[in-house]
Design a protein around this motif. Sequence first.
Motif, PDB file in Angstrom:
ATOM      1  N   ASP A   1       0.842  -1.186   0.000  1.00  0.00           N
ATOM      2  CA  ASP A   1       0.000   0.000   0.000  1.00  0.00           C
ATOM      3  C   ASP A   1       0.884   1.245   0.000  1.00  0.00           C
ATOM      4  O   ASP A   1       1.651   1.450   0.921  1.00  0.00           O
ATOM      5  CB  ASP A   1      -0.900  -0.018   1.233  1.00  0.00           C
ATOM      6  CG  ASP A   1      -1.994   1.023   1.180  1.00  0.00           C
ATOM      7  OD1 ASP A   1      -1.933   1.921   0.320  1.00  0.00           O
ATOM      8  OD2 ASP A   1      -2.918   0.932   2.009  1.00  0.00           O
ATOM      9  N   PRO A   2       0.791   2.097  -1.041  1.00  0.00           N
ATOM     10  CA  PRO A   2       1.636   3.281  -1.097  1.00  0.00           C
ATOM     11  C   PRO A   2       1.264   4.324  -0.042  1.00  0.00           C
ATOM     12  O   PRO A   2       2.043   5.217   0.242  1.00  0.00           O
ATOM     13  CB  PRO A   2       1.400   3.830  -2.505  1.00  0.00           C
ATOM     14  CG  PRO A   2       0.073   3.288  -2.898  1.00  0.00           C
ATOM     15  CD  PRO A   2      -0.075   1.966  -2.188  1.00  0.00           C
ATOM     16  N   HIS A   3       0.078   4.207   0.548  1.00  0.00           N
ATOM     17  CA  HIS A   3      -0.360   5.167   1.560  1.00  0.00           C
ATOM     18  C   HIS A   3      -0.888   4.437   2.792  1.00  0.00           C
ATOM     19  O   HIS A   3      -2.081   4.479   3.088  1.00  0.00           O
ATOM     20  CB  HIS A   3      -1.444   6.083   0.998  1.00  0.00           C
ATOM     21  CG  HIS A   3      -1.026   6.792  -0.245  1.00  0.00           C
ATOM     22  ND1 HIS A   3      -0.128   7.826  -0.228  1.00  0.00           N
ATOM     23  CD2 HIS A   3      -1.365   6.606  -1.534  1.00  0.00           C
ATOM     24  CE1 HIS A   3       0.064   8.251  -1.461  1.00  0.00           C
ATOM     25  NE2 HIS A   3      -0.671   7.513  -2.287  1.00  0.00           N
ATOM     26  N   PRO A   4      -0.006   3.731   3.529  1.00  0.00           N
ATOM     27  CA  PRO A   4      -0.496   2.989   4.704  1.00  0.00           C
ATOM     28  C   PRO A   4      -1.001   3.949   5.775  1.00  0.00           C
ATOM     29  O   PRO A   4      -0.508   5.078   5.889  1.00  0.00           O
ATOM     30  CB  PRO A   4       0.730   2.211   5.182  1.00  0.00           C
ATOM     31  CG  PRO A   4       1.901   2.962   4.643  1.00  0.00           C
ATOM     32  CD  PRO A   4       1.430   3.627   3.376  1.00  0.00           C
ATOM     33  N   PRO A   5      -1.972   3.541   6.558  1.00  0.00           N
ATOM     34  CA  PRO A   5      -2.483   4.397   7.637  1.00  0.00           C
ATOM     35  C   PRO A   5      -1.406   4.623   8.692  1.00  0.00           C
ATOM     36  O   PRO A   5      -0.562   3.766   8.933  1.00  0.00           O
ATOM     37  CB  PRO A   5      -3.656   3.627   8.206  1.00  0.00           C
ATOM     38  CG  PRO A   5      -3.495   2.229   7.739  1.00  0.00           C
ATOM     39  CD  PRO A   5      -2.653   2.267   6.498  1.00  0.00           C
ATOM     40  N   LYS A   6      -1.443   5.791   9.320  1.00  0.00           N
ATOM     41  CA  LYS A   6      -0.469   6.102  10.362  1.00  0.00           C
ATOM     42  C   LYS A   6      -1.049   5.738  11.726  1.00  0.00           C
ATOM     43  O   LYS A   6      -2.230   5.879  11.953  1.00  0.00           O
ATOM     44  CB  LYS A   6      -0.136   7.603  10.321  1.00  0.00           C
ATOM     45  CG  LYS A   6       0.581   7.974   9.051  1.00  0.00           C
ATOM     46  CD  LYS A   6       0.930   9.437   9.027  1.00  0.00           C
ATOM     47  CE  LYS A   6       1.611   9.747   7.698  1.00  0.00           C
ATOM     48  NZ  LYS A   6       1.874  11.125   7.510  1.00  0.00           N
ATOM     49  N   GLY A   7      -0.145   5.293  12.611  1.00  0.00           N
ATOM     50  CA  GLY A   7      -0.551   5.015  13.989  1.00  0.00           C
ATOM     51  C   GLY A   7      -0.849   3.665  14.238  1.00  0.00           C
ATOM     52  O   GLY A   7      -1.245   2.717  14.283  1.00  0.00           O
TER      53      GLY A   7
END
Length: 66
Positions: free
Chosen positions: A60-66
């Motif tokens: 995933d080029p934009h993984p969720p943060k946290g």
Amino acid sequence: MSPSGGWAVKKAGSSKATSTHVTQADAVKAATKIAQNQKTEVYIHGRDGRIRERNSFGNDPHPPKG
């Protein structure tokens, strides 16, 4: 849905179903397992053919943060 009235699991770009299932829940489970194993995405369509949900199990080029 497949022509036989069940729910089909298909690879993107394929006209042939990988598997068919009586319930949508069973089809989602099967598709999710395949996507996890192949590190790809799964798109869940409703009866109208529109995408209801999408999950990524790969790079995933934009993984969720946290």
